[in-house]
Design a protein around this motif. Structure first.
Motif, PDB file in Angstrom:
ATOM      1  N   ALA A 104       0.929  -1.177   0.163  1.00 43.60           N
ATOM      2  CA  ALA A 104       0.132  -0.004  -0.111  1.00 43.60           C
ATOM      3  C   ALA A 104       0.738   1.377   0.105  1.00 43.60           C
ATOM      4  O   ALA A 104       0.297   2.482   0.149  1.00 43.60           O
ATOM      5  N   ARG A 105       2.181   1.243  -0.001  1.00 47.20           N
ATOM      6  CA  ARG A 105       3.037   2.191   0.051  1.00 47.20           C
ATOM      7  C   ARG A 105       3.146   3.333  -1.085  1.00 47.20           C
ATOM      8  O   ARG A 105       2.481   2.938  -2.373  1.00 47.20           O
ATOM      9  N   PRO A 106       3.296   4.591  -0.728  1.00 43.96           N
ATOM     10  CA  PRO A 106       3.200   5.689  -2.007  1.00 43.96           C
ATOM     11  C   PRO A 106       4.816   5.298  -2.520  1.00 43.96           C
ATOM     12  O   PRO A 106       5.557   4.821  -1.866  1.00 43.96           O
ATOM     13  N   PHE A 107       4.535   5.458  -3.878  1.00 49.34           N
ATOM     14  CA  PHE A 107       5.867   5.346  -4.591  1.00 49.34           C
ATOM     15  C   PHE A 107       5.963   6.287  -5.531  1.00 49.34           C
ATOM     16  O   PHE A 107       5.136   7.068  -6.022  1.00 49.34           O
ATOM     17  N   THR A 108       7.348   6.446  -6.259  1.00 50.88           N
ATOM     18  CA  THR A 108       7.640   7.117  -7.394  1.00 50.88           C
ATOM     19  C   THR A 108       8.468   6.095  -8.243  1.00 50.88           C
ATOM     20  O   THR A 108       9.021   5.516  -7.738  1.00 50.88           O
ATOM     21  N   ILE A 109       7.783   5.929  -9.559  1.00 55.02           N
ATOM     22  CA  ILE A 109       8.631   4.910 -10.429  1.00 55.02           C
ATOM     23  C   ILE A 109       8.964   5.850 -11.510  1.00 55.02           C
ATOM     24  O   ILE A 109       8.120   6.393 -12.305  1.00 55.02           O
ATOM     25  N   HIS A 110      10.173   5.701 -12.096  1.00 58.23           N
ATOM     26  CA  HIS A 110      11.024   6.301 -12.799  1.00 58.23           C
ATOM     27  C   HIS A 110      11.000   5.459 -14.180  1.00 58.23           C
ATOM     28  O   HIS A 110      11.398   4.266 -14.058  1.00 58.23           O
ATOM     29  N   ILE A 111      10.620   5.867 -15.278  1.00 62.32           N
ATOM     30  CA  ILE A 111      10.522   4.835 -16.471  1.00 62.32           C
ATOM     31  C   ILE A 111      11.579   5.471 -17.545  1.00 62.32           C
ATOM     32  O   ILE A 111      11.437   6.643 -18.008  1.00 62.32           O
ATOM     33  N   ILE A 112      12.453   4.643 -17.790  1.00 64.48           N
ATOM     34  CA  ILE A 112      13.660   5.268 -18.761  1.00 64.48           C
ATOM     35  C   ILE A 112      13.777   4.529 -20.034  1.00 64.48           C
ATOM     36  O   ILE A 112      13.435   3.702 -20.220  1.00 64.48           O
ATOM     37  N   ASP A 113      14.246   5.456 -21.014  1.00 67.11           N
ATOM     38  CA  ASP A 113      14.223   4.908 -22.530  1.00 67.11           C
ATOM     39  C   ASP A 113      15.677   4.255 -22.369  1.00 67.11           C
ATOM     40  O   ASP A 113      16.591   4.325 -21.854  1.00 67.11           O
ATOM     41  N   ASN A 114      15.930   4.003 -23.891  1.00 67.23           N
ATOM     42  CA  ASN A 114      16.907   3.312 -24.293  1.00 67.23           C
ATOM     43  C   ASN A 114      18.501   4.307 -24.402  1.00 67.23           C
ATOM     44  O   ASN A 114      19.545   3.639 -24.610  1.00 67.23           O
ATOM     45  N   LEU A 115      18.068   5.623 -24.160  1.00 67.01           N
ATOM     46  CA  LEU A 115      19.273   6.375 -24.130  1.00 67.01           C
ATOM     47  C   LEU A 115      19.460   6.825 -22.566  1.00 67.01           C
ATOM     48  O   LEU A 115      20.462   7.712 -22.369  1.00 67.01           O
ATOM     49  N   THR A 121       7.376   9.648 -15.612  1.00 70.72           N
ATOM     50  CA  THR A 121       7.181   9.306 -13.954  1.00 70.72           C
ATOM     51  C   THR A 121       5.928   9.051 -13.267  1.00 70.72           C
ATOM     52  O   THR A 121       4.970   9.614 -13.900  1.00 70.72           O
ATOM     53  N   LEU A 122       5.767   8.306 -12.709  1.00 66.79           N
ATOM     54  CA  LEU A 122       4.665   7.492 -11.858  1.00 66.79           C
ATOM     55  C   LEU A 122       4.498   7.994 -10.480  1.00 66.79           C
ATOM     56  O   LEU A 122       5.553   7.608  -9.977  1.00 66.79           O
TER      57      LEU A 122
END
Length: 265
Positions: A104-115, A121-122
């Protein structure tokens, strides 16, 4: 890019010369989706999404989590139908938050491309995860690029079904997501249907894929498939990816004891 534990793909230069990637074993080289050309009015990094109608999300197995039982930051590979990596995603939460709040934790997810550029950002704030508290249900903000909101995923109250609304940056309802009454299954996929706002027509699907008895019972590494129309707005495709991560944490991220499941019940 190095801080996220992966090697970015080198860019192509004139004359066909590609600088060698340093300190990367040939056998472990990741096959990335080719870099698409830039597209006007498309958020940078989302050009990849214009070329695909489905995406596969594979959560990486964390040996430290298996050995110690302590929840670690999740990492994911996002691939196209050919198995080429489109993005790499990494959760960013502190140890105390993971231990105290579990799935149930709050989070930040970083989504990175191939460079190695962060393109999505979520952000999930700390909210209730029970239908008993309809005034403070789950929500996820999707930014693309970071700092620019392109949409939201909002949990809707329902007594029996897991339901969500996909909204654009102005909080206008764009799509609905409806899951099964019982979010559990043995030896088969669990499907969350993506529908039009009036829920009369199918638009796509988010599927939790069955990964086998051992992996399902003793780990929380999950595989998902997302399908959407090829011509769907790339911003809404990005928000659907965010919805997949929220669904994972709410229903399938069991935590260290493997017996506690978070959801709308």
């Amino acid at each position: 890019a190095g801080s996220y534990g992966f090697q970015a793909q080198p860019m192509e230069f004139r004359g066909g010369f590609v600088p060698p990637v340093q300190n990367q074993p040939i056998m472990e080289r990741t096959i990335w989706m080719p870099i698409p050309p830039s597209i006007p009015n498309c958020p940078p990094g989302l050009e990849y999404l214009t070329q695909i109608d489905q995406i596969l999300i594979h959560q990486q197995l964390e040996l430290l989590e298996i050995v110690t039982g302590f929840e670690t930051n999740n990492k994911y590979e996002l691939k196209n139908a050919l198995g080429q990596r489109v993005y790499f995603a990494a959760e960013d939460t502190d140890f105390l938050t993971r231990i105290c709040c579990g799935p149930a934790r709050p989070f930040t997810i970083h989504i990175i491309d191939n460079l190695g550029h962060e393109v999505i950002t979520l952000r999930r704030p700390l909210r209730c995860s029970s239908c008993c508290f309809p005034c403070c249900l789950q929500e996820l903000e999707v930014q693309a690029p970071p700092g620019t909101t392109v949409g939201y995923v909002i949990q809707n109250w329902h007594a029996c079904l897991p339901k969500f609304t996909i909204q654009d940056e102005k909080r206008k309802d764009m799509l609905k997501i409806i899951g099964p009454c019982f979010v559990c299954s043995c030896c088969e996929d669990i499907n969350f249907e993506v529908k039009s706002v009036d829920e009369t027509s199918a638009v796509g699907r988010i599927s939790k894929q069955w990964t086998g008895f051992v992996q399902e019972m003793f780990t929380d590494t999950d595989n998902f498939g997302i399908s959407f129309p090829m011509d769907l707005d790339v911003k809404m495709k990005a928000v659907m990816i965010g919805a997949c991560f929220l669904i994972d944490f709410m229903f399938f991220e069991h935590g260290s004891n493997k017996q506690q499941q978070s959801g709308v019940w």
